[in-house]
Scaffold this motif. Structure first.
Motif, short mmCIF file in Angstrom:
data_model
loop_
_atom_site.label_atom_id
_atom_site.label_comp_id
_atom_site.label_asym_id
_atom_site.label_seq_id
_atom_site.Cartn_x
_atom_site.Cartn_y
_atom_site.Cartn_z
N ALA A 20 0.82 -1.21 0.00
CA ALA A 20 0.00 0.00 0.00
C ALA A 20 0.86 1.26 0.00
CB ALA A 20 -0.92 0.00 1.23
N GLU A 21 0.32 2.34 -0.58
CA GLU A 21 1.07 3.59 -0.69
C GLU A 21 1.34 4.23 0.67
OE1 GLU A 21 -0.19 6.51 -3.42
OE2 GLU A 21 -0.54 5.10 -5.06
N ARG A 22 0.43 4.11 1.59
CA ARG A 22 0.57 4.84 2.86
C ARG A 22 1.20 3.98 3.95
NH1 ARG A 22 -3.98 6.60 0.47
NH2 ARG A 22 -5.28 4.99 1.44
N THR A 23 2.09 3.10 3.56
CA THR A 23 2.84 2.30 4.52
C THR A 23 4.33 2.65 4.39
OG1 THR A 23 2.92 0.49 2.91
CG2 THR A 23 1.22 0.38 4.62
N PRO A 24 5.12 2.43 5.44
CA PRO A 24 6.56 2.71 5.35
C PRO A 24 7.21 1.89 4.25
CG PRO A 24 5.89 2.30 7.62
CD PRO A 24 4.73 1.92 6.76
N ALA A 25 8.29 2.41 3.70
CA ALA A 25 8.86 1.82 2.48
C ALA A 25 10.16 1.06 2.73
CB ALA A 25 9.09 2.90 1.44
N ILE A 26 10.32 -0.01 1.96
CA ILE A 26 11.57 -0.74 1.84
C ILE A 26 12.00 -0.64 0.38
CG2 ILE A 26 12.70 -2.99 1.97
CD1 ILE A 26 10.72 -3.75 4.16
N VAL A 27 13.21 -0.17 0.13
CA VAL A 27 13.74 -0.03 -1.22
C VAL A 27 14.76 -1.14 -1.47
CG1 VAL A 27 15.12 1.41 -2.76
CG2 VAL A 27 13.34 2.45 -1.35
N ALA A 49 4.18 -7.21 2.13
CA ALA A 49 3.35 -6.26 1.38
C ALA A 49 2.25 -5.66 2.24
CB ALA A 49 2.75 -6.95 0.17
N GLU A 50 1.81 -6.38 3.30
CA GLU A 50 0.79 -5.83 4.19
C GLU A 50 1.34 -4.70 5.04
OE1 GLU A 50 -1.89 -7.29 8.03
OE2 GLU A 50 -0.71 -8.73 6.90
N ARG A 51 2.61 -4.82 5.40
CA ARG A 51 3.21 -3.87 6.35
C ARG A 51 3.96 -2.73 5.68
NH1 ARG A 51 2.97 -8.84 8.58
NH2 ARG A 51 2.76 -9.04 10.84
N PHE A 52 4.49 -2.99 4.48
CA PHE A 52 5.42 -2.04 3.86
C PHE A 52 5.10 -1.81 2.39
CE2 PHE A 52 7.74 -4.66 6.98
CZ PHE A 52 8.05 -3.69 7.90
N LEU A 266 14.00 -9.56 7.43
CA LEU A 266 13.77 -8.21 6.89
C LEU A 266 12.56 -7.57 7.56
CD1 LEU A 266 14.33 -5.93 4.89
CD2 LEU A 266 13.05 -7.24 3.17
N ARG A 267 11.49 -8.33 7.72
CA ARG A 267 10.28 -7.78 8.34
C ARG A 267 10.56 -7.31 9.76
NH1 ARG A 267 7.20 -9.85 11.89
NH2 ARG A 267 8.00 -11.96 11.56
N ARG A 268 11.24 -8.14 10.55
CA ARG A 268 11.51 -7.77 11.94
C ARG A 268 12.44 -6.56 12.01
NH1 ARG A 268 12.43 -13.43 12.82
NH2 ARG A 268 14.63 -12.96 13.12
N PHE A 269 13.44 -6.53 11.17
CA PHE A 269 14.38 -5.41 11.14
C PHE A 269 13.65 -4.12 10.79
CE2 PHE A 269 17.50 -2.80 8.73
CZ PHE A 269 18.49 -2.66 9.69
N ALA A 270 12.82 -4.16 9.74
CA ALA A 270 12.13 -2.95 9.29
C ALA A 270 11.06 -2.50 10.27
CB ALA A 270 11.52 -3.19 7.91
N GLU A 271 10.37 -3.43 10.91
CA GLU A 271 9.33 -3.06 11.87
C GLU A 271 9.91 -2.26 13.03
OE1 GLU A 271 5.88 -6.51 11.50
OE2 GLU A 271 7.50 -6.76 12.95
N GLN A 272 11.14 -2.56 13.42
CA GLN A 272 11.78 -1.85 14.53
C GLN A 272 12.15 -0.42 14.17
OE1 GLN A 272 15.12 -4.30 15.50
NE2 GLN A 272 13.89 -5.97 16.34
N LEU A 273 12.26 -0.16 12.86
CA LEU A 273 12.83 1.13 12.42
C LEU A 273 11.83 2.05 11.74
CD1 LEU A 273 16.14 -0.26 10.89
CD2 LEU A 273 15.82 0.75 13.15
N GLY A 276 4.78 3.13 12.03
CA GLY A 276 3.60 2.99 11.20
C GLY A 276 3.47 1.66 10.52
N ALA A 277 4.51 0.80 10.60
CA ALA A 277 4.39 -0.54 10.04
C ALA A 277 3.35 -1.30 10.83
CB ALA A 277 5.74 -1.26 10.08
N SER A 278 2.36 -1.86 10.16
CA SER A 278 1.28 -2.56 10.86
C SER A 278 1.81 -3.82 11.53
CB SER A 278 0.16 -2.90 9.87
OG SER A 278 0.63 -3.77 8.86
N GLN A 279 1.28 -4.11 12.67
CA GLN A 279 1.68 -5.30 13.44
C GLN A 279 0.55 -6.30 13.46
OE1 GLN A 279 4.69 -5.63 15.04
NE2 GLN A 279 5.45 -3.63 14.38
N ARG A 280 0.91 -7.57 13.46
CA ARG A 280 -0.10 -8.61 13.60
C ARG A 280 -0.23 -9.00 15.05
NH1 ARG A 280 -0.45 -12.98 8.74
NH2 ARG A 280 -0.88 -11.50 7.10
#
Length: 280
Positions: A20-27, A49-52, A266-273, A276-280
């Protein structure tokens, strides 16, 4: 979704975007003679894709991007290209940057000119951060050494066997045959002059790595025959506080060979940083 941004000198850079557009980004930044297709297992991961917002770029001269005559030997050009991608992906918010193989060197180019502006964290996966003879951050493995210089030739009778051999040694564990063939096809689609230009650089990055002031994760397959694991050790040793994650028995494609494990890291690393990343 396929889209594009404009990089240095007006060069169009192709992007593959998921999430989604309004989620934090991973490049996601691919390696030498490859494309954004290499990140298929990440772009298709529903948890990521759900979180980022996942943005995979085609570097200049690769994939769906323009193939300019010049710029491949210029650190500032690479930095400007990547800055355009970050502006698109983050829309002003910091992103997590992931670089595979030569993509790690492109990230180092960005850091050399922009520091960690717009960057929340960095992941280096089977990556080089330097290039040139006797530079430890660019240490190559036996498969890459065997492929050069033939893989740079404009004679298909010379280049095709070398690139086929290199492709066969990319993974130490079985990967999907269609993807393996697609990666080989991508290598063959990159013009020989571009393949060669990327190697005609001499870059030290020790000071750049030592100046990184955001969290970093260095991932490497311990059976990598393309980029020697010592290149990952060098980067991890230079970056303050960098965390190492070595995949036992994996080769140069840890994000393919061990996609589920890599994506979880990658998910755990990005969620910490990334707030706004959605959590389950």
């Amino acid at each position: 979704m396929l889209t594009e941004v404009v990089g240095s000198g007006g060069v169009r850079l192709g992007l593959r975007v998921a999430g989604a557009e309004r989620t934090p980004a991973i490049v996601l930044v691919h390696g030498w003679a490859q494309s954004s297709l290499a990140w298929s297992a990440q772009l298709a991961d529903p948890d990521l894709a759900e979180r980022f917002r996942l943005v995979a770029v085609d570097l200049r001269g690769h994939g769906n991007s323009d193939v300019p005559v010049e710029g491949y030997d210029d650190s500032l050009t690479w930095a400007t290209d990547l800055a355009a991608v970050l502006d698109f992906a983050g829309a002003g918010a910091p992103v997590v940057l992931v670089g595979w193989s030569y993509g790690g060197l492109v990230i180092a180019d960005y850091l050399r000119h922009h520091g960690t502006e717009g960057v929340a964290g960095i992941v280096l996966a089977g990556a080089i951060t330097e290039i040139g003879r006797d530079r430890p951050g660019g240490a190559t493995g036996p498969a890459m050494r065997a492929a050069l210089p033939a893989a740079l030739s404009d004679d298909p009778a010379v280049a095709v066997p070398a690139l086929t051999m290199l492709s066969a040694h990319m993974a130490a564990e079985p990967v999907d045959g269609a993807l393996a063939q697609a990666l080989l096809g991508t290598s063959l689609s990159v013009p020989p002059r571009v393949r060669g230009a990327l190697f005609r650089r001499k870059v030290d990055s020790g000071e750049v790595l030592a100046g990184i002031d955001v969290p970093a994760l260095v991932v490497h397959g311990d059976a990598d025959e393309v980029v020697d694991p010592s290149a990952g050790e060098y980067a991890a040793g230079k970056i303050p506080g960098a965390r190492r994650r070595w995949f036992e028995g994996a080769g140069h494609l840890p994000f393919v060979e061990r996609a589920a494990e890599f994506n979880d890291e990658l998910r755990r690393f990005a969620e910490q940083l990334l707030p706004g990343a959605s959590q389950r």
